[in-house]
Write a protein that holds these residues in place. Structure first.
Motif, short mmCIF file in Angstrom:
data_model
loop_
_atom_site.label_atom_id
_atom_site.label_comp_id
_atom_site.label_asym_id
_atom_site.label_seq_id
_atom_site.Cartn_x
_atom_site.Cartn_y
_atom_site.Cartn_z
N LYS A 26 0.88 -1.17 0.07
CA LYS A 26 0.02 0.06 0.20
C LYS A 26 0.69 1.19 -0.24
N MET A 27 1.80 1.26 -0.76
CA MET A 27 2.59 2.58 -1.13
C MET A 27 2.91 2.59 -2.61
N THR A 28 3.13 3.94 -2.82
CA THR A 28 3.37 4.12 -4.15
C THR A 28 4.78 3.64 -4.82
N GLN A 29 4.98 3.44 -6.02
CA GLN A 29 6.15 2.93 -6.64
C GLN A 29 7.53 3.84 -6.08
N PRO A 30 7.14 5.23 -6.41
CA PRO A 30 8.28 6.06 -5.97
C PRO A 30 8.64 6.03 -4.50
N GLN A 31 7.64 6.02 -3.82
CA GLN A 31 8.03 5.74 -2.16
C GLN A 31 8.84 4.69 -2.18
N PHE A 32 8.20 3.27 -2.58
CA PHE A 32 9.01 2.15 -2.35
C PHE A 32 10.37 2.19 -2.83
N SER A 33 10.65 2.94 -4.04
CA SER A 33 11.95 3.00 -4.73
C SER A 33 12.86 3.63 -3.72
N ASN A 34 12.51 4.84 -3.30
CA ASN A 34 13.20 5.65 -2.30
C ASN A 34 13.63 5.12 -0.98
N ILE A 35 12.70 4.09 -0.71
CA ILE A 35 13.08 3.35 0.65
C ILE A 35 14.08 2.50 0.01
N LEU A 36 14.05 1.78 -1.05
CA LEU A 36 15.18 0.64 -1.45
C LEU A 36 16.57 1.33 -1.75
N LEU A 37 16.37 2.54 -2.08
CA LEU A 37 17.47 3.07 -2.62
C LEU A 37 18.23 3.75 -1.37
N CYS A 38 17.53 3.76 -0.28
CA CYS A 38 18.08 4.45 1.07
C CYS A 38 17.98 6.13 0.79
N LYS A 39 16.97 6.47 -0.10
CA LYS A 39 16.91 7.96 -0.05
C LYS A 39 15.94 8.53 1.01
N ARG A 40 15.02 7.59 1.69
CA ARG A 40 14.36 8.19 2.78
C ARG A 40 14.22 7.05 4.01
N ARG A 41 13.75 7.29 4.87
CA ARG A 41 13.75 6.73 6.14
C ARG A 41 12.52 5.56 5.95
N LEU A 42 12.73 4.36 6.56
CA LEU A 42 11.73 3.36 6.36
C LEU A 42 11.02 3.46 8.23
N SER A 43 9.80 3.64 8.03
CA SER A 43 9.22 3.51 9.25
C SER A 43 8.77 2.22 9.65
N ALA A 44 8.59 2.14 10.86
CA ALA A 44 8.01 0.88 11.53
C ALA A 44 6.96 0.11 10.82
N ASP A 45 5.85 1.26 10.61
CA ASP A 45 4.59 0.67 9.99
C ASP A 45 4.88 0.15 8.49
N GLU A 46 5.63 0.99 7.92
CA GLU A 46 6.14 0.65 6.40
C GLU A 46 6.86 -0.76 6.42
N LEU A 47 7.75 -1.12 7.26
CA LEU A 47 8.45 -2.29 7.37
C LEU A 47 7.55 -3.59 7.79
N LEU A 48 6.38 -3.19 8.49
CA LEU A 48 5.40 -4.29 8.67
C LEU A 48 4.58 -4.67 7.58
N ARG A 49 4.37 -3.55 6.88
CA ARG A 49 3.52 -3.58 5.50
C ARG A 49 4.38 -4.23 4.32
N ILE A 50 5.51 -4.11 4.36
CA ILE A 50 6.56 -4.74 3.49
C ILE A 50 6.63 -6.27 3.67
N CYS A 51 6.96 -6.55 5.07
CA CYS A 51 7.09 -7.70 5.50
C CYS A 51 5.78 -8.49 4.95
N LYS A 52 4.63 -7.84 5.32
CA LYS A 52 3.47 -8.67 5.15
C LYS A 52 3.20 -9.00 3.46
N ALA A 53 3.85 -7.80 2.80
CA ALA A 53 3.76 -8.06 1.13
C ALA A 53 4.85 -9.08 0.47
#
Length: 70
Positions: A26-53
């Protein structure tokens, strides 16, 4: 090891689609890409959602070991 790099390695090892994982997390492709490229922080909520995905627990992701992880 940064968990974002481990997530990236899991996706590469599984030959998963980044856009599909982003959609499931439940995130946009640019948000996800920026997380993977370490251009933005990863919140605990985002980590949980990615793990679930990825159908993995946070522990499985943080303990993931792959040759793809730098």
């Amino acid at each position: 090891m940064d968990v974002r790099l481990k997530i990236k390695a899991i996706i590469e090892d599984r030959a998963s689609s980044r856009s599909e994982i982003a959609r499931r997390a439940k995130m946009t492709q640019p948000q996800f890409s920026n997380i993977l490229l370490c251009k933005r922080r990863l919140s605990a909520d985002e980590l949980l959602r990615i793990c679930k995905a990825l159908n993995m627990t946070v522990e499985e992701v943080t303990n993931y070991n792959s040759n793809s992880v730098n």
